[in-house]
Design a protein around this motif. Structure first.
Motif, PDB file in Angstrom:
ATOM      1  N   UNK A 175       2.613 -34.794 -13.671  1.00 52.75           N
ATOM      2  CA  UNK A 175       3.734 -34.343 -12.849  1.00 52.75           C
ATOM      3  C   UNK A 175       3.920 -35.181 -11.584  1.00 52.75           C
ATOM      4  N   UNK A 176       2.902 -35.961 -11.230  1.00 53.16           N
ATOM      5  CA  UNK A 176       2.929 -36.763  -9.999  1.00 53.16           C
ATOM      6  C   UNK A 176       3.181 -35.887  -8.773  1.00 53.16           C
ATOM      7  N   UNK A 177       2.442 -34.756  -8.705  1.00 52.96           N
ATOM      8  CA  UNK A 177       2.564 -33.848  -7.570  1.00 52.96           C
ATOM      9  C   UNK A 177       1.340 -32.953  -7.508  1.00 52.96           C
ATOM     10  N   UNK A 178       1.214 -32.240  -6.397  1.00 52.32           N
ATOM     11  CA  UNK A 178       0.111 -31.309  -6.195  1.00 52.32           C
ATOM     12  C   UNK A 178       0.535 -29.890  -6.595  1.00 52.32           C
ATOM     13  N   UNK A 179      -0.438 -28.998  -6.872  1.00 53.38           N
ATOM     14  CA  UNK A 179      -0.072 -27.586  -7.074  1.00 53.38           C
ATOM     15  C   UNK A 179       0.627 -27.028  -5.836  1.00 53.38           C
ATOM     16  N   UNK A 180       1.483 -26.043  -6.045  1.00 51.23           N
ATOM     17  CA  UNK A 180       2.140 -25.401  -4.909  1.00 51.23           C
ATOM     18  C   UNK A 180       1.164 -24.549  -4.103  1.00 51.23           C
ATOM     19  N   UNK A 181       0.239 -23.900  -4.782  1.00 51.66           N
ATOM     20  CA  UNK A 181      -0.714 -23.004  -4.127  1.00 51.66           C
ATOM     21  C   UNK A 181      -2.094 -23.176  -4.766  1.00 51.66           C
ATOM     22  N   UNK A 182      -3.121 -23.381  -3.938  1.00 54.49           N
ATOM     23  CA  UNK A 182      -4.511 -23.341  -4.396  1.00 54.49           C
ATOM     24  C   UNK A 182      -5.138 -22.100  -3.777  1.00 54.49           C
ATOM     25  N   UNK A 183      -5.662 -21.215  -4.622  1.00 56.18           N
ATOM     26  CA  UNK A 183      -6.086 -19.889  -4.155  1.00 56.18           C
ATOM     27  C   UNK A 183      -7.548 -19.853  -3.734  1.00 56.18           C
ATOM     28  N   UNK A 184      -8.430 -20.420  -4.523  1.00 53.49           N
ATOM     29  CA  UNK A 184      -9.862 -20.294  -4.275  1.00 53.49           C
ATOM     30  C   UNK A 184     -10.375 -21.219  -3.188  1.00 53.49           C
ATOM     31  N   UNK A 185     -11.679 -21.256  -3.063  1.00 53.10           N
ATOM     32  CA  UNK A 185     -12.327 -22.132  -2.091  1.00 53.10           C
ATOM     33  C   UNK A 185     -11.936 -23.591  -2.350  1.00 53.10           C
ATOM     34  N   UNK A 186     -11.660 -24.397  -1.315  1.00 45.45           N
ATOM     35  CA  UNK A 186     -12.000 -24.200   0.094  1.00 45.45           C
ATOM     36  C   UNK A 186     -10.992 -23.412   0.926  1.00 45.45           C
ATOM     37  N   UNK A 187      -9.983 -22.822   0.302  1.00 42.15           N
ATOM     38  CA  UNK A 187      -9.114 -21.938   1.071  1.00 42.15           C
ATOM     39  C   UNK A 187      -9.945 -20.741   1.561  1.00 42.15           C
ATOM     40  N   UNK A 188      -9.611 -20.180   2.706  1.00 44.98           N
ATOM     41  CA  UNK A 188     -10.473 -19.148   3.305  1.00 44.98           C
ATOM     42  C   UNK A 188     -10.290 -17.748   2.751  1.00 44.98           C
ATOM     43  N   UNK A 189      -9.337 -17.557   1.809  1.00 42.66           N
ATOM     44  CA  UNK A 189      -8.990 -16.204   1.382  1.00 42.66           C
ATOM     45  C   UNK A 189     -10.140 -15.381   0.833  1.00 42.66           C
ATOM     46  N   UNK A 190     -10.947 -15.952  -0.087  1.00 44.74           N
ATOM     47  CA  UNK A 190     -12.047 -15.192  -0.673  1.00 44.74           C
ATOM     48  C   UNK A 190     -13.051 -14.755   0.389  1.00 44.74           C
ATOM     49  N   UNK A 191     -13.337 -15.635   1.341  1.00 47.44           N
ATOM     50  CA  UNK A 191     -14.287 -15.309   2.402  1.00 47.44           C
ATOM     51  C   UNK A 191     -13.758 -14.173   3.284  1.00 47.44           C
ATOM     52  N   UNK A 192     -12.513 -14.305   3.679  1.00 43.62           N
ATOM     53  CA  UNK A 192     -11.942 -13.287   4.580  1.00 43.62           C
ATOM     54  C   UNK A 192     -11.779 -11.955   3.875  1.00 43.62           C
ATOM     55  N   UNK A 193     -11.435 -11.990   2.587  1.00 48.84           N
ATOM     56  CA  UNK A 193     -11.331 -10.743   1.826  1.00 48.84           C
ATOM     57  C   UNK A 193     -12.679 -10.047   1.762  1.00 48.84           C
ATOM     58  N   UNK A 194     -13.744 -10.809   1.512  1.00 47.18           N
ATOM     59  CA  UNK A 194     -15.083 -10.228   1.458  1.00 47.18           C
ATOM     60  C   UNK A 194     -15.453  -9.599   2.798  1.00 47.18           C
ATOM     61  N   UNK A 195     -15.196 -10.295   3.889  1.00 50.04           N
ATOM     62  CA  UNK A 195     -15.528  -9.759   5.203  1.00 50.04           C
ATOM     63  C   UNK A 195     -14.749  -8.484   5.492  1.00 50.04           C
ATOM     64  N   UNK A 196     -13.485  -8.455   5.083  1.00 51.15           N
ATOM     65  CA  UNK A 196     -12.665  -7.263   5.308  1.00 51.15           C
ATOM     66  C   UNK A 196     -13.167  -6.085   4.480  1.00 51.15           C
ATOM     67  N   UNK A 197     -13.464  -6.332   3.209  1.00 53.41           N
ATOM     68  CA  UNK A 197     -13.922  -5.259   2.325  1.00 53.41           C
ATOM     69  C   UNK A 197     -15.197  -4.603   2.834  1.00 53.41           C
ATOM     70  N   UNK A 198     -16.080  -5.409   3.388  1.00 52.90           N
ATOM     71  CA  UNK A 198     -17.378  -4.887   3.828  1.00 52.90           C
ATOM     72  C   UNK A 198     -17.437  -4.645   5.338  1.00 52.90           C
ATOM     73  N   UNK A 199     -16.262  -4.753   5.998  1.00 49.39           N
ATOM     74  CA  UNK A 199     -16.171  -4.508   7.445  1.00 49.39           C
ATOM     75  C   UNK A 199     -17.222  -5.317   8.206  1.00 49.39           C
TER      76      UNK A 199
END
Length: 337
Positions: free
Chosen positions: A181-205
């Protein structure tokens, strides 16, 4: 309270591949580390970029290896990707799924419709690792993205650790579409994006979480981005030479040979190490060069060398002045064989 490394944190977030297990074999000491944390009443989360299993399946796999886990403790990039798709798309929207059945199930459970062909008019493509992914579904995904579908990648790990050495990961499969496609994905969800880490911290307060990983480019960079302390264990992908050359956004707070480092004094693992000498090793710096002398625990030598390489000494400018140092640096790939 004891003064070991883990005692300063109110949540420990484990990566899985290369930290707790390799493919389907537990890493020595992983089960014992988890049970000791539980005995200390330290909450645990498992956060993985692997999108080929659902949370309940991951928990069952861990328990089958003797590593205790509950589905609620497991966060996967497949689940996170499906949740993000559900936030952005109308209910029932067709999503072309590239990956394992686990990813399809997550998409379905999120109220969307998994499809596998351009003719189904997908509004999004979600791509995750699956051992059976082949040319046919990658071709459909390329056509769908060209037709306007939004391209989501669960993660871009180039490799997966295994007892036989690194194997192609989802990032390698993403690279196929990136090339086509000669392009990057529109969205990368997992690491190294911070979402999984922040979700874990929120879930466990959690107010003070510690993230543990084996990859500098995903686990550690993600923790740095999420502003969390991190521990690199040398049981998976990233090795000593990688750590010595790590840029600032991929530098962990601590390093240890394995998970037993959680139960040793934090200062024995903190990076960079003390200047000069420690534990039988001595590092001497002369301008933009440095020499390692002595013998002892390899992790101590690694920490001492990080102090100079992170301060500008090129890894290629490290030399050895004792037989033990020479053997160690050669084993790391720092010196030519």
């Amino acid at each position: 309270m004891s003064d070991h490394l883990a005692s300063s944190y109110d949540l420990v977030i484990f990566d899985l591949d290369g930290v707790v297990f390799l493919i389907d074999k537990p890493i020595t000491g992983a089960a014992e580390a988890v049970e000791r944390l539980r005995a200390d009443a330290t909450p645990i989360a498992y956060a993985t970029n692997n999108a080929s299993r659902r949370a309940a399946d991951v928990a069952a796999l861990l328990n089958g290896m003797g590593v205790s886990a509950e589905p609620a403790e497991v966060l996967t990039s497949a689940g996170a990707s499906a949740a993000l798709l559900a936030e952005r798309l109308p209910a029932g929207a067709p999503v072309l799924v590239v990956g394992a059945e686990a990813l399809r199930a997550e998409v379905r459970d999120a109220g969307l419709t998994p499809v596998d062909s351009l003719e189904d008019e997908p509004v999004a493509v979600v791509q995750g690792y699956g051992p059976e992914v082949g040319w046919k579904i990658l071709a459909e995904a390329a056509l769908a993205v060209r037709a306007g579908a939004t391209w989501f990648a669960t993660n871009t790990d180039r490799t997966l650790p295994s007892p036989r050495g690194p194997l192609p990961g989802n990032g390698s499969l993403v690279a196929v579409l990136r090339t086509a496609l000669d392009r990057e994905p529109d969205v990368v969800v997992g690491k190294p994006q911070p979402g999984l880490f922040r979700t874990a911290a929120t879930l466990f307060k959690s107010q003070r979480p510690l993230s543990i990983g084996d990859r500098l480019d995903t686990d550690i960079q993600g923790a740095v981005t999420a502003e969390m302390d991190s521990l690199l264990v040398l049981t998976g992908v990233s090795g000593p030479a990688d750590l010595l050359a790590a840029p600032e956004d991929r530098r962990p707070t601590y390093v240890a040979a394995d998970l037993s480092g959680l139960f040793r004094p934090a200062d024995d693992a903190r990076l960079p190490g003390p200047g000069g000498e420690s534990g039988g090793w001595r590092v001497t710096r002369d301008g933009d060069r440095a020499a390692l002398d002595g013998s002892g625990d390899p992790v101590v030598a690694l920490r001492l060398l990080c102090a100079v390489t992170w301060d500008g000494v090129p890894v290629s400018a490290i030399t050895a002045t004792s037989p033990e140092a020479e053997e160690l640096l050669r084993s790391w790939g720092v010196l030519d064989s």
